[in-house]
Design an enzyme around this catalytic site. Structure first.
Site, PDB file in Angstrom:
ATOM      1  CD  GLU A   1     -16.454 -13.183 -15.071  1.00 61.25           C
ATOM      2  OE1 GLU A   1     -16.485 -14.499 -14.883  1.00 61.25           O
ATOM      3  OE2 GLU A   1     -16.630 -13.657 -13.984  1.00 61.25           O
TER       4      GLU A   1
ATOM      5  CD  GLU B   1     -23.663 -16.120 -10.909  1.00 63.21           C
ATOM      6  OE1 GLU B   1     -23.048 -16.807 -10.467  1.00 63.21           O
ATOM      7  OE2 GLU B   1     -23.059 -15.053 -11.940  1.00 63.21           O
TER       8      GLU B   1
ATOM      9  CB  SER C   1     -17.702 -14.887  -2.967  1.00 62.12           C
ATOM     10  OG  SER C   1     -16.879 -14.356  -3.535  1.00 62.12           O
TER      11      SER C   1
ATOM     12  CG  HIS D   1     -21.615 -15.104 -15.894  1.00 62.95           C
ATOM     13  ND1 HIS D   1     -20.735 -13.890 -15.669  1.00 62.95           N
ATOM     14  CD2 HIS D   1     -21.278 -15.646 -14.904  1.00 62.95           C
ATOM     15  CE1 HIS D   1     -20.293 -14.032 -14.795  1.00 62.95           C
ATOM     16  NE2 HIS D   1     -20.786 -15.000 -13.757  1.00 62.95           N
TER      17      HIS D   1
ATOM     18  N   GLY E   1     -16.612 -13.671  -7.429  1.00 62.07           N
ATOM     19  CA  GLY E   1     -15.171 -13.559  -7.161  1.00 62.07           C
ATOM     20  C   GLY E   1     -13.955 -12.887  -6.437  1.00 62.07           C
TER      21      GLY E   1
ATOM     22  CG  ASN F   1     -18.871 -20.092 -15.218  1.00 60.38           C
ATOM     23  OD1 ASN F   1     -18.397 -20.544 -15.685  1.00 60.38           O
ATOM     24  ND2 ASN F   1     -19.808 -18.881 -14.635  1.00 60.38           N
ATOM     25  CD1 TRP F   2     -16.061 -25.435 -13.400  1.00 60.92           C
ATOM     26  CD2 TRP F   2     -15.015 -26.801 -15.304  1.00 60.92           C
ATOM     27  NE1 TRP F   2     -16.055 -27.144 -13.545  1.00 60.92           N
ATOM     28  CE2 TRP F   2     -15.048 -27.656 -14.281  1.00 60.92           C
ATOM     29  CE3 TRP F   2     -14.349 -27.370 -16.225  1.00 60.92           C
ATOM     30  CZ2 TRP F   2     -14.883 -29.600 -14.433  1.00 60.92           C
ATOM     31  CZ3 TRP F   2     -13.528 -28.712 -16.569  1.00 60.92           C
ATOM     32  CH2 TRP F   2     -14.360 -29.939 -15.462  1.00 60.92           C
ATOM     33  CE  LYS F   3     -16.856 -17.217 -13.240  1.00 58.33           C
ATOM     34  NZ  LYS F   3     -16.825 -15.850 -12.194  1.00 58.33           N
TER      35      LYS F   3
ATOM     36  N   GLY G   1     -18.395 -20.199  -9.026  1.00 60.25           N
ATOM     37  CA  GLY G   1     -16.943 -20.258  -9.912  1.00 60.25           C
ATOM     38  C   GLY G   1     -16.090 -20.969  -9.526  1.00 60.25           C
ATOM     39  N   GLY G   2     -15.455 -20.047  -8.917  1.00 63.71           N
ATOM     40  CA  GLY G   2     -14.041 -20.472  -8.045  1.00 63.71           C
ATOM     41  C   GLY G   2     -13.749 -22.020  -7.386  1.00 63.71           C
TER      42      GLY G   2
HETATM   43  P1  13P Z   1     -17.278 -17.148  -7.875  1.00 61.67           P
HETATM   44  O1  13P Z   1     -18.315 -18.250  -7.191  1.00 61.67           O
HETATM   45  O2  13P Z   1     -15.797 -17.251  -8.291  1.00 61.67           O
HETATM   46  O3  13P Z   1     -17.514 -16.228  -7.264  1.00 61.67           O
HETATM   47  O4  13P Z   1     -18.248 -16.792  -8.600  1.00 61.67           O
HETATM   48  C1  13P Z   1     -19.568 -17.049  -9.048  1.00 61.67           C
HETATM   49  C2  13P Z   1     -20.327 -17.076 -10.740  1.00 61.67           C
HETATM   50  O5  13P Z   1     -19.629 -15.902 -11.414  1.00 61.67           O
HETATM   51  C3  13P Z   1     -20.175 -17.705 -11.368  1.00 61.67           C
HETATM   52  O6  13P Z   1     -21.213 -17.966 -12.911  1.00 61.67           O
END
Ligand code: 13P
Length: 259
Positions: A101, A171, A217, A99, A177, A13-15, A238-239
């Site tokens: 967020e 999640e 994470s 998600h 994050g 997930n590149w956000k 994500g990251g």
């Molecule tokens: P991180 O891997 O940056 O914690 O993000 C997880 C996430 O929200 C994937 O959708």
């Protein structure tokens, strides 16, 4: 009761990251390392603005494309929204919905996520449906209550067939994050609980075939112990998905587990 087949799915997930050129560069790096992908499934979920560019780079590779959100109508006066047929037309097979967020900053609810799931499935997209508790909820011992409410809410009115066609991502909000990953046993316990909820609402067969990803994470250092857990069928990253070597290393770990 774990999933019957142990294929693993790794999704990035590149956000809200990467302009067109940056996205192409990242996708090209990932394609260079893609010969390691054999038994696992790798999905890239970049922002809307670069879906087309990434689709061109990963065309005729094993990577699959996903979006990070979708609206439930096919077309019309919905300024700023993107529909399931639009995502299909640009090459998406997957879409992340609900998600945390989006729930936190954009007012998404289990009811809106439910509509998005139905619309996505109707267009032939595979929804990756996110659920997870906050730190406060975990500390208050409410994790199961929260997960139960979310799972029952987002799956409301879905048929057996529909639930067979979607993916769930657990999640925990506190692990996103933050560098704080859930202990593999704790994550596995929640995954098992999700499977149990689906077993009750649907059937053992639907539950045992459900793919449940863990997210929060995940990186190349912690992926192995997480992916070894019986009820964890992959990761939503994500990251670390923005770093080609990290993402490829997680895929390589998945490959060594399913081989
Ligand atoms: P991180 O891997 O940056 O914690 O993000 C997880 C996430 O929200 C994937 O959708």
């Amino acid at each position: 009761m774990a999933k019957l087949d142990r294929s693993l799915l790794i999704a990035g997930n590149w956000k809200m990251n990467k302009t067109v050129n940056e996205a192409k560069e990242l996708a090209e790096e990932l394609v260079k390392g893609s010969n390691i992908i054999r038994a696992s499934t790798a999905v890239l979920c970049p922002p809307f603005t670069v879906l087309g560019a990434v689709a061109s780079v990963i065309e005729s590779t094993v990577y699959r494309l996903g979006a990070q959100n979708v609206f439930w109508e096919d077309s019309g006066a919905f300024t700023g929204e993107v529909s399931p047929p639009m995502l299909r037309a640009v090459g998406c097979q997957y879409v992340i919905v609900g998600h945390s967020e989006r729930r936190q900053y954009f007012g998404e609810t289990d009811a809106s996520v439910n509509r998005k799931i139905k619309a996505a499935l109707h267009s032939g997209l595979t929804p990756i449906v996110c659920v997870g508790e906050t730190l406060q909820e975990r500390e208050d011992g409410k994790t199961h209550d929260v997960i139960k409410k979310q799972i029952n809410g987002v799956l409301e009115g879905l048929t057996d067939e529909a639930v067979r066609s979607l993916i769930v991502a657990y999640e925990p909000v506190w692990a996103i994050g933050t560098g704080m990953t859930a202990e593999p046993e704790d994550a596995d316990e929640v995954h098992a609980y999700i499977r149990e909820l689906v077993n009750i609402a649907y059937s053992p067969d639907v539950s045992q075939n459900l793919t449940i990803l863990y997210g929060g994470s995940v990186n190349e250092s912690n992926a192995e112990t997480l992916l070894y857990m019986n009820n964890i069928d992959g990761a939503l990253i994500g990251g670390a998905s923005l770093k080609p070597e990290s993402f490829l290393q997680v895929i390589s770990t998945a490959e060594s587990i399913v081989a």
